[in-house]
Design a protein around this motif. Structure first.
Motif, short mmCIF file in Angstrom:
data_model
loop_
_atom_site.label_atom_id
_atom_site.label_comp_id
_atom_site.label_asym_id
_atom_site.label_seq_id
_atom_site.Cartn_x
_atom_site.Cartn_y
_atom_site.Cartn_z
N GLU A 101 -3.24 35.95 -9.36
CA GLU A 101 -2.03 36.75 -9.53
C GLU A 101 -2.00 37.93 -8.57
OE1 GLU A 101 -1.40 37.98 -13.52
OE2 GLU A 101 -1.15 35.94 -14.30
N ASN A 102 -3.17 38.44 -8.20
CA ASN A 102 -3.23 39.61 -7.32
C ASN A 102 -3.52 39.25 -5.86
OD1 ASN A 102 -5.84 38.79 -7.99
ND2 ASN A 102 -6.69 40.85 -7.71
N THR A 103 -3.36 37.97 -5.49
CA THR A 103 -3.58 37.58 -4.10
C THR A 103 -2.49 38.16 -3.21
OG1 THR A 103 -4.59 35.48 -4.80
CG2 THR A 103 -3.93 35.66 -2.50
N VAL A 104 -2.91 38.96 -2.24
CA VAL A 104 -1.99 39.62 -1.33
C VAL A 104 -1.85 38.84 -0.03
CG1 VAL A 104 -1.63 41.69 0.06
CG2 VAL A 104 -2.43 41.91 -2.29
N LEU A 105 -2.96 38.26 0.41
CA LEU A 105 -3.01 37.69 1.76
C LEU A 105 -3.94 36.49 1.82
CD1 LEU A 105 -2.23 38.35 4.88
CD2 LEU A 105 -4.53 39.35 4.97
N VAL A 106 -3.54 35.48 2.60
CA VAL A 106 -4.42 34.39 3.01
C VAL A 106 -4.56 34.48 4.52
CG1 VAL A 106 -4.69 31.89 3.21
CG2 VAL A 106 -3.81 32.87 1.09
N SER A 107 -5.80 34.40 5.02
CA SER A 107 -6.05 34.50 6.45
C SER A 107 -6.84 33.28 6.93
CB SER A 107 -6.83 35.78 6.77
OG SER A 107 -7.12 35.86 8.16
N LEU A 108 -6.23 32.48 7.78
CA LEU A 108 -6.88 31.28 8.33
C LEU A 108 -6.52 31.14 9.81
CD1 LEU A 108 -6.11 28.66 5.52
CD2 LEU A 108 -8.30 29.79 5.95
N MET A 109 -7.45 30.61 10.59
CA MET A 109 -7.18 30.42 12.01
C MET A 109 -6.42 29.10 12.23
SD MET A 109 -11.19 29.71 12.94
CE MET A 109 -11.10 30.88 14.25
N LEU A 110 -5.62 29.08 13.29
CA LEU A 110 -4.91 27.86 13.65
C LEU A 110 -5.86 26.88 14.33
CD1 LEU A 110 -2.42 26.15 13.93
CD2 LEU A 110 -1.62 27.65 15.76
N VAL A 111 -6.63 27.37 15.31
CA VAL A 111 -7.62 26.55 16.03
C VAL A 111 -8.97 27.24 15.95
CG1 VAL A 111 -8.32 25.64 18.27
CG2 VAL A 111 -5.90 25.59 17.61
N ASN A 112 -9.97 26.51 15.49
CA ASN A 112 -11.31 27.09 15.41
C ASN A 112 -11.90 27.26 16.80
OD1 ASN A 112 -14.48 26.76 15.15
ND2 ASN A 112 -13.72 27.58 13.22
N ASN A 113 -12.44 28.44 17.07
CA ASN A 113 -12.90 28.77 18.41
C ASN A 113 -14.18 28.05 18.83
OD1 ASN A 113 -13.77 30.69 16.29
ND2 ASN A 113 -15.10 31.49 17.88
N GLU A 114 -14.95 27.52 17.90
CA GLU A 114 -16.16 26.79 18.26
C GLU A 114 -15.97 25.28 18.22
OE1 GLU A 114 -19.93 27.97 16.69
OE2 GLU A 114 -19.33 30.07 16.47
N LEU A 115 -15.08 24.81 17.35
CA LEU A 115 -14.91 23.37 17.14
C LEU A 115 -13.64 22.81 17.78
CD1 LEU A 115 -15.77 23.34 13.32
CD2 LEU A 115 -17.33 22.82 15.21
N GLY A 116 -12.63 23.65 17.95
CA GLY A 116 -11.35 23.17 18.44
C GLY A 116 -10.50 22.52 17.37
N THR A 117 -10.96 22.56 16.12
CA THR A 117 -10.26 21.93 15.01
C THR A 117 -8.98 22.69 14.65
OG1 THR A 117 -12.36 21.13 14.11
CG2 THR A 117 -10.50 21.25 12.59
#
Length: 382
Positions: A141-157
């Motif tokens: 209920e108190n989640t303000v933000l989700v932070s995820l990368m688009l492309v992983n810098n080590e894997l390219g995923t």
């Protein structure tokens, strides 16, 4: 001394010559050297016009409104501004992120944890992706933000940002995306992608170091608290005199990336196939990351029976890395590789090869032959 073949484009890219030429016009007495914030004379007006033109160029690559682009010193600052700015003043804030994000996100979230912010750390799948179900299962209920990368810098995923963002938009949760490794490597369209905050870097896209941007969505209106104060620049979100020459360079780099995006993706895909084909005679080589959901320029490989440090020493004619440049000062195995389930031993056998705009077929063929020779030699003396 012969230059080693550069295969570390994920760490940084060389400045495109056209970018360097453009930047020089904004440095010296016979150029546009004024302060963009000087509103009382032509020198300042010219500099401001150059900054705004570059803002349009950066916005163009990601299909944003130029007013949604906030200049920063790089993606690290952009990540800090987005995450800290989103939770500022919220004592009960909860953040969701993953264990294999860039250090700019990981360390920022750890710092916030020490300040009392609750953080949920998601475990990625074996291919380095985070699923929509994982994110939804972590929301509170108190989640303000989700932070995820688009492309992983080590894997390219590549993560499915569109699907995750769509679910978060319905729930009123802000979504921050680190796109430093995605800019110029894949199509990005924030006009249709439900992302609220998106970090970009100049030096990952053949622009200069020391400049970046944060996309801040205007509709629905996203509000973040400034982390640097002193003049109210950038609509009050980031104070400081703007480095016109660097901003112009980033703008030019992003314009070049936009005009040649499809061609560059096709070239990198062909180079990647040639590189891997040249390694087929080697047994015990495994790909780390996703074979399908990825950008073509980053290839992370583990070599059975060979320590990565020894392999790099043997590959004196290649410039490669064992992981992120931001973590290269440590001898610990990559936290990203451990995060996807590799043991310390397996992680110590991995190298990241990253290709780019100026990589040639000849260089790729040379690199493959060198790797085959050195790996074979190291295995023979075990």
């Amino acid at each position: 001394m012969k230059k080693p073949v550069y295969m570390d484009y994920a760490a940084t890219t060389p400045v495109d010559p056209a970018v360097a030429d453009e930047m020089m016009k904004y440095l010296t007495l016979d150029g546009v050297y004024g302060n963009p914030a000087s509103r009382t004379h032509a020198y300042g007006w010219q500099a401001e016009a150059a900054v705004e033109a570059a803002r349009k160029q950066v916005a163009g690559l990601i299909h944003a409104d130029p007013r949604e682009i906030v200049w920063t010193s790089g993606a690290t600052e952009s990540d800090n501004l987005a995450i800290k700015g989103a939770v500022a003043g919220r004592k009960d804030a909860h953040i969701v992120t993953s264990k294999i994000e860039h250090k700019a996100v990981v360390d920022t979230c750890k710092w916030l944890e020490h300040q009392g912010t609750e953080v949920t750390w998601l475990d990625p799948a074996a291919d380095g992706t985070i699923s929509c179900d994982q994110v939804l299962g972590a929301l509170k209920e108190n989640t303000v933000l989700v932070s995820l990368m688009l492309v992983n810098n080590e894997l390219g995923t590549i993560n499915d940002i569109a699907a995750i963002g769509g679910e978060l938009r319905q729930r009123g949760v802000l979504f921050h995306v680190d796109a430093a490794q995605a800019g110029g490597k894949m199509a990005i369209d924030v006009s249709s992608m439900p992302v609220d905050l998106l970090a970009l870097s100049g030096h990952k896209v053949y622009g200069p170091k020391g400049v970046g941007a944060l996309y801040v969505r205007r509709s629905p209106d996203v509000r973040i608290e400034a982390q640097i104060h002193g003049g109210g620049h950038e609509r009050g979100m980031r104070s400081g005199t703007l480095p016109t020459h660097q901003i112009v360079g980033m703008g030019k780099a992003f314009a070049l990336a936009q005009s040649g995006l499809e061609e560059e993706i096709d070239k990198l895909e062909a180079l990647r196939k040639s590189f891997l084909a040249g390694l087929q005679s080697l047994e015990g080589v495994s790909l780390n990351g996703s074979e399908s959901s990825r950008v073509p320029g980053i290839v992370n490989l583990s070599f059975d029976g060979v320590d990565a440090e020894s392999l790099m020493l043997g590959l004196r004619d290649l410039a490669v890395s064992s992981g992120s440049a931001c973590a290269s000062a440590t001898v610990e195995p990559s936290y990203v590789l451990r995060g996807i389930g590799l043991s310390d031993e397996q992680a110590h056998r991995a190298l990241r090869f990253s290709l780019g705009r100026f990589t040639t077929e000849e260089e790729v063929a040379f690199a493959s032959s060198q790797i085959v020779d050195v790996v074979s030699r190291l295995r023979a003396v075990r």
